[in-house]
Motif scaffolding. Structure first.
Motif, PDB file in Angstrom:
ATOM      1  N   PHE A 108       0.823  -1.208   0.000  1.00  0.00           N
ATOM      2  CA  PHE A 108       0.000   0.000   0.000  1.00  0.00           C
ATOM      3  C   PHE A 108       0.861   1.264   0.000  1.00  0.00           C
ATOM      4  N   ALA A 109       1.989   1.244   0.719  1.00  0.00           N
ATOM      5  CA  ALA A 109       2.885   2.400   0.713  1.00  0.00           C
ATOM      6  C   ALA A 109       3.424   2.657  -0.692  1.00  0.00           C
ATOM      7  N   LEU A 110       3.814   1.582  -1.390  1.00  0.00           N
ATOM      8  CA  LEU A 110       4.301   1.723  -2.758  1.00  0.00           C
ATOM      9  C   LEU A 110       3.193   2.237  -3.682  1.00  0.00           C
ATOM     10  N   PHE A 111       2.003   1.672  -3.523  1.00  0.00           N
ATOM     11  CA  PHE A 111       0.883   2.081  -4.373  1.00  0.00           C
ATOM     12  C   PHE A 111       0.513   3.546  -4.127  1.00  0.00           C
ATOM     13  N   LEU A 112       0.439   3.956  -2.857  1.00  0.00           N
ATOM     14  CA  LEU A 112       0.066   5.339  -2.549  1.00  0.00           C
ATOM     15  C   LEU A 112       1.144   6.328  -2.973  1.00  0.00           C
ATOM     16  N   SER A 113       2.389   5.899  -3.005  1.00  0.00           N
ATOM     17  CA  SER A 113       3.449   6.775  -3.521  1.00  0.00           C
ATOM     18  C   SER A 113       3.200   7.121  -4.989  1.00  0.00           C
ATOM     19  N   LEU A 114       2.853   6.103  -5.756  1.00  0.00           N
ATOM     20  CA  LEU A 114       2.523   6.344  -7.175  1.00  0.00           C
ATOM     21  C   LEU A 114       1.268   7.189  -7.316  1.00  0.00           C
ATOM     22  N   VAL A 115       0.276   6.934  -6.444  1.00  0.00           N
ATOM     23  CA  VAL A 115      -0.971   7.706  -6.502  1.00  0.00           C
ATOM     24  C   VAL A 115      -0.719   9.169  -6.170  1.00  0.00           C
ATOM     25  N   ILE A 116       0.094   9.422  -5.139  1.00  0.00           N
ATOM     26  CA  ILE A 116       0.387  10.812  -4.754  1.00  0.00           C
ATOM     27  C   ILE A 116       1.128  11.539  -5.875  1.00  0.00           C
ATOM     28  N   ARG A 117       2.081  10.869  -6.493  1.00  0.00           N
ATOM     29  CA  ARG A 117       2.807  11.489  -7.610  1.00  0.00           C
ATOM     30  C   ARG A 117       1.851  11.830  -8.751  1.00  0.00           C
ATOM     31  N   ARG A 118       0.946  10.903  -9.049  1.00  0.00           N
ATOM     32  CA  ARG A 118      -0.010  11.162 -10.124  1.00  0.00           C
ATOM     33  C   ARG A 118      -0.972  12.282  -9.762  1.00  0.00           C
ATOM     34  N   LEU A 119      -1.413  12.332  -8.513  1.00  0.00           N
ATOM     35  CA  LEU A 119      -2.317  13.390  -8.076  1.00  0.00           C
ATOM     36  C   LEU A 119      -1.654  14.759  -8.154  1.00  0.00           C
ATOM     37  N   VAL A 120      -0.389  14.810  -7.752  1.00  0.00           N
ATOM     38  CA  VAL A 120       0.341  16.088  -7.834  1.00  0.00           C
ATOM     39  C   VAL A 120       0.445  16.563  -9.288  1.00  0.00           C
ATOM     40  N   ILE A 121       0.734  15.633 -10.192  1.00  0.00           N
ATOM     41  CA  ILE A 121       0.830  15.999 -11.622  1.00  0.00           C
ATOM     42  C   ILE A 121      -0.525  16.482 -12.149  1.00  0.00           C
ATOM     43  N   LEU A 122      -1.594  15.760 -11.791  1.00  0.00           N
ATOM     44  CA  LEU A 122      -2.923  16.144 -12.272  1.00  0.00           C
ATOM     45  C   LEU A 122      -3.373  17.479 -11.691  1.00  0.00           C
ATOM     46  N   ILE A 123      -3.107  17.712 -10.415  1.00  0.00           N
ATOM     47  CA  ILE A 123      -3.499  18.989  -9.802  1.00  0.00           C
ATOM     48  C   ILE A 123      -2.731  20.145 -10.421  1.00  0.00           C
ATOM     49  N   SER A 124      -1.441  19.934 -10.686  1.00  0.00           N
ATOM     50  CA  SER A 124      -0.641  20.970 -11.353  1.00  0.00           C
ATOM     51  C   SER A 124      -1.182  21.258 -12.757  1.00  0.00           C
ATOM     52  N   ALA A 125      -1.523  20.198 -13.478  1.00  0.00           N
ATOM     53  CA  ALA A 125      -2.089  20.389 -14.828  1.00  0.00           C
ATOM     54  C   ALA A 125      -3.436  21.101 -14.759  1.00  0.00           C
ATOM     55  N   GLN A 126      -4.271  20.728 -13.775  1.00  0.00           N
ATOM     56  CA  GLN A 126      -5.560  21.393 -13.622  1.00  0.00           C
ATOM     57  C   GLN A 126      -5.393  22.862 -13.292  1.00  0.00           C
ATOM     58  N   ALA A 127      -4.444  23.184 -12.392  1.00  0.00           N
ATOM     59  CA  ALA A 127      -4.192  24.585 -12.054  1.00  0.00           C
ATOM     60  C   ALA A 127      -3.716  25.370 -13.267  1.00  0.00           C
TER      61      ALA A 127
END
Length: 232
Positions: A108-127
């Motif tokens: 889960f730690a590995l999976f959430l690391s990838l999820v957080i990275r993807r969320l940061v990229i998507l939020i930056s793109a949305q902004a």
């Protein structure tokens, strides 16, 4: 729980908190973008990729270690040898449980690391898209205002031009009216002159008719007088 797995579990809980903060409507994408572009994160951002790869490598190693432990303690040979002794079997099951727990924690730690990275990229793109849309909206509004002002100015210029044409037409009509009035006055004068000439001719004709009648009477008288003299 050993120290390394305690750290990984703490890291997992921190990741869960970060994911909740990023997913829930706590802040707008613009605020997250300003946070991501802060000086502290920008200073870390130059080596963020390396840190992220190192973190992934560590989590993968712990995940592989947990898988190895699961395979080790779930082997049927160990259960067969440990079956006669209940304490040994319980200890094996406990170690298997710990290995499975470590597997889930690291996975889960590995999976959430990838999820957080993807969320940061998507939020930056949305902004970025929101900023571009706001800029496009402001540009469209300014263009609309400029078009309205241009249309208003063109309408005013057209109205002024029409007013000038109208005034020009009125002046021309006044000039034509004056010319017609002058022609009318001339025609009236000519008509009055012709009437005077007609009256003069008529009076002359009347006087000539009277003179003709007088002369005719005198002629008749002369003829009458001459006849009387001949008869005598």
């Amino acid at each position: 729980m050993s120290l390394q797995w305690t750290l990984i579990a703490t890291f997992l809980y921190a990741e869960i908190a970060v994911v909740l903060l990023l997913v829930l409507p706590v802040a707008s994408p613009q605020r997250w973008q300003r946070l991501f572009k802060s000086r502290f994160l920008q200073s870390l951002g130059q080596q963020a990729s390396m840190y992220f790869l190192v973190l992934l490598a560590i989590l993968v190693l712990f995940l592989l270690d947990a898988i190895r432990e699961i395979r080790k303690y779930s082997s049927p040979d160990i259960h067969d040898h440990a079956h006669p002794h209940l304490d040994a079997e319980m200890q094996g099951n406990m170690r298997l449980f710990r290995a499975q727990r470590n597997f889930y924690i690291s996975g889960f730690a590995l999976f959430l690391s990838l999820v957080i990275r993807r969320l940061v990229i998507l939020i930056s793109a949305q902004a970025t898209l929101l900023a571009q849309s706001e800029a496009s909206m402001k540009q469209a509004q300014s263009a609309n205002a400029a078009a309205r002002s241009y249309l208003q100015k063109s309408g005013e210029s057209a109205e002024n031009a029409s007013n000038e044409v109208h005034d020009k037409n009125i002046k021309e009509l006044k000039i034509q009216l004056k010319e017609l009035e002058s022609k009318k006055t001339e025609l009236e004068n000519e008509l009055a002159k012709e009437k005077k000439d007609k009256l003069a001719v008529k009076s002359q004709a009347d006087s000539l008719a009277k003179e003709y009648d007088r002369l005719n009477e005198e002629h008749s008288k002369l003829l009458t007088t001459g006849g009387d003299k001949k008869s005598d």
